[in-house]
Write an enzyme that holds these catalytic residues in place. Structure first.
Site, PDB file in Angstrom:
ATOM      1  N   ARG A 108      -1.361  -1.099  17.943  1.00 46.72           N
ATOM      2  CA  ARG A 108      -1.458  -0.143  19.046  1.00 46.72           C
ATOM      3  C   ARG A 108      -2.829  -0.266  19.689  1.00 46.72           C
ATOM      4  O   ARG A 108      -3.839  -0.251  18.993  1.00 46.72           O
ATOM      5  CB  ARG A 108      -1.323   1.296  18.514  1.00 46.72           C
ATOM      6  CG  ARG A 108       0.009   1.641  18.004  1.00 46.72           C
ATOM      7  CD  ARG A 108       0.204   3.126  17.910  1.00 46.72           C
ATOM      8  NE  ARG A 108      -0.872   3.849  17.231  1.00 46.72           N
ATOM      9  CZ  ARG A 108      -0.887   5.152  17.098  1.00 46.72           C
ATOM     10  NH1 ARG A 108       0.083   5.885  17.615  1.00 46.72           N
ATOM     11  NH2 ARG A 108      -1.855   5.760  16.456  1.00 46.72           N
ATOM     12  N   THR A 112      -4.854   3.294  24.911  1.00 45.21           N
ATOM     13  CA  THR A 112      -3.610   3.630  25.641  1.00 45.21           C
ATOM     14  C   THR A 112      -2.483   4.014  24.675  1.00 45.21           C
ATOM     15  O   THR A 112      -1.488   4.593  25.087  1.00 45.21           O
ATOM     16  CB  THR A 112      -3.126   2.421  26.454  1.00 45.21           C
ATOM     17  OG1 THR A 112      -2.810   1.364  25.514  1.00 45.21           O
ATOM     18  CG2 THR A 112      -4.174   1.933  27.425  1.00 45.21           C
ATOM     19  N   ASP A 204      -4.167   6.234   8.366  1.00 39.61           N
ATOM     20  CA  ASP A 204      -3.721   4.923   8.852  1.00 39.61           C
ATOM     21  C   ASP A 204      -3.041   4.175   7.707  1.00 39.61           C
ATOM     22  O   ASP A 204      -3.677   3.787   6.726  1.00 39.61           O
ATOM     23  CB  ASP A 204      -4.930   4.138   9.369  1.00 39.61           C
ATOM     24  CG  ASP A 204      -4.513   2.854  10.055  1.00 39.61           C
ATOM     25  OD1 ASP A 204      -4.809   2.711  11.246  1.00 39.61           O
ATOM     26  OD2 ASP A 204      -3.879   1.989   9.389  1.00 39.61           O
ATOM     27  N   ASP A 207      -4.417   0.614   6.838  1.00 39.28           N
ATOM     28  CA  ASP A 207      -5.714   0.654   6.146  1.00 39.28           C
ATOM     29  C   ASP A 207      -5.555   1.113   4.702  1.00 39.28           C
ATOM     30  O   ASP A 207      -6.217   0.589   3.803  1.00 39.28           O
ATOM     31  CB  ASP A 207      -6.678   1.602   6.878  1.00 39.28           C
ATOM     32  CG  ASP A 207      -7.195   0.987   8.177  1.00 39.28           C
ATOM     33  OD1 ASP A 207      -7.132  -0.241   8.315  1.00 39.28           O
ATOM     34  OD2 ASP A 207      -7.647   1.751   9.044  1.00 39.28           O
TER      35      ASP A 207
HETATM   36  C1  PRP Z   1       0.822   1.718  13.013  1.00 41.08           C
HETATM   37  C2  PRP Z   1       2.131   1.866  12.290  1.00 41.08           C
HETATM   38  C3  PRP Z   1       3.126   1.562  13.384  1.00 41.08           C
HETATM   39  C4  PRP Z   1       2.458   2.143  14.594  1.00 41.08           C
HETATM   40  C5  PRP Z   1       3.111   3.464  14.889  1.00 41.08           C
HETATM   41  O1  PRP Z   1       0.442   0.427  13.157  1.00 41.08           O
HETATM   42  O2  PRP Z   1       2.250   1.026  11.172  1.00 41.08           O
HETATM   43  O3  PRP Z   1       3.379   0.180  13.563  1.00 41.08           O
HETATM   44  O4  PRP Z   1       1.082   2.349  14.258  1.00 41.08           O
HETATM   45  O5  PRP Z   1       2.606   3.980  16.057  1.00 41.08           O
HETATM   46  P1  PRP Z   1       3.495   4.201  17.360  1.00 41.08           P
HETATM   47  O6  PRP Z   1       4.754   4.818  16.925  1.00 41.08           O
HETATM   48  O7  PRP Z   1       2.639   5.117  18.178  1.00 41.08           O
HETATM   49  O8  PRP Z   1       3.679   2.873  18.031  1.00 41.08           O
HETATM   50  P2  PRP Z   1      -0.963   0.000  13.801  1.00 41.08           P
HETATM   51  O9  PRP Z   1      -0.822  -0.203  15.277  1.00 41.08           O
HETATM   52  O10 PRP Z   1      -2.030   0.934  13.362  1.00 41.08           O
HETATM   53  O11 PRP Z   1      -1.187  -1.448  13.202  1.00 41.08           O
HETATM   54  P3  PRP Z   1      -1.419  -1.886  11.679  1.00 41.08           P
HETATM   55  O12 PRP Z   1      -0.103  -1.694  10.954  1.00 41.08           O
HETATM   56  O13 PRP Z   1      -1.787  -3.311  11.811  1.00 41.08           O
HETATM   57  O14 PRP Z   1      -2.513  -1.042  11.080  1.00 41.08           O
HETATM   58  N1  URA Z   2      -0.165   4.756  12.607  1.00 37.85           N
HETATM   59  C1  URA Z   2      -0.604   5.168  11.398  1.00 37.85           C
HETATM   60  O1  URA Z   2      -0.865   4.342  10.505  1.00 37.85           O
HETATM   61  N2  URA Z   2      -0.756   6.475  11.178  1.00 37.85           N
HETATM   62  C2  URA Z   2      -0.482   7.391  12.114  1.00 37.85           C
HETATM   63  O2  URA Z   2      -0.623   8.596  11.853  1.00 37.85           O
HETATM   64  C3  URA Z   2      -0.030   6.959  13.380  1.00 37.85           C
HETATM   65  C4  URA Z   2       0.123   5.625  13.586  1.00 37.85           C
END
Ligand code: PRP
Ligand code: URA
Length: 213
Positions: A108, A112, A204, A207
């Site tokens: 994400r 935005t 997160d 993480d």
């Molecule tokens: C997180 C999560 C989803 C997304 C959800 O990933 O694992 O993929 O956010 O958010 P949304 O519903 O608003 O799209 P992130 O973008 O943090 O990437 P990561 O898994 O690499 O940490």
């Molecule tokens: N992605 C995450 O990992 N946690 C949240 O709360 C939202 C998006």
């Protein structure tokens, strides 16, 4: 949140118990990873009550021969949304060890909150399989919607999406954009904060799974 025919919120006491530990900021990376896998196995069991491809075989018991239904093991494909979805793959493999795995990379944009696709590799023949798309977090719903669009462009017709924690905003967005996709969420949280994080959530997920912060 409105009721949607294609959304199931589990609210199962055993899953809720595990999610309570998952949320705790003191839970270690190892325990977090194990809990995500265990919850995923329970969710897979529940989600696949319907819609699994089965076939009939003859079984000879010590007394007679009977016709039985078995699940076609390689008829399921697992597609995690990277990174955090990777934490759910083993949890599905416990039940479907032969399931092939595709990967969709999305992150994400932190300002935005729009998803950006950076990787996609799907197994040959995925269009004929039941696709289990997995991501622990369903926040705005942008990542899940884009991943489903991508799978549909590849010809996938039978898609189920599993998220451990959902925000009402995200669940509604995916349910309305993709009424033909079954959506399974273990627990529905209150809302998103100004940074698009789920409240109370767990922080997160990527993480916490991979120890990057
Ligand atoms: C997180 C999560 C989803 C997304 C959800 O990933 O694992 O993929 O956010 O958010 P949304 O519903 O608003 O799209 P992130 O973008 O943090 O990437 P990561 O898994 O690499 O940490
Ligand atoms: N992605 C995450 O990992 N946690 C949240 O709360 C939202 C998006």
């Amino acid at each position: 949140m409105k009721n949607y025919d294609n959304v199931v919120i589990f609210n199962h006491p055993l899953i809720k118990h595990k999610i309570a530990i998952l949320r705790d900021e003191k839970t270690s990376m190892k325990e977090f990873r194990e809990l995500v896998e265990e919850i995923t196995t329970l969710m897979t069991y529940e989600s696949l009550k319907k819609g699994v491809y089965t076939t009939e075989i003859e079984v000879k018991t010590p007394l007679e021969t009977c016709t039985q239904q078995i699940v076609k093991d390689d008829s399921v494909a697992i597609v995690p949304i990277l990174r955090a979805g990777l934490g759910m793959v083993n949890g599905v493999h416990v039940l479907f060890p032969l399931a092939k795995v595709g990967h969709i990379g999305m992150y994400r944009n932190e300002e935005t909150l729009e998803p950006c696709e950076y990787y996609c590799k799907l197994p040959d023949g995925i269009e004929d399989k039941l696709v289990l798309l997995v991501d622990p977090m369903l926040a705005t719903g942008g990542s899940a919607c884009d991943a489903i669009d991508l799978l549909k462009k590849r010809g996938c017709k039978h898609i189920k999406f599993m998220a451990i924690i959902g925000a009402p905003e995200g669940v509604s967005k995916v349910a309305e954009a993709h009424p033909d996709v079954d959506i399974y969420v273990s627990t529905l949280d209150r809302c998103l904060n100004e940074n698009g994080y789920i409240l109370p959530g767990l922080g997160d997920a990527g993480d916490r799974l991979f120890g990057t912060k």
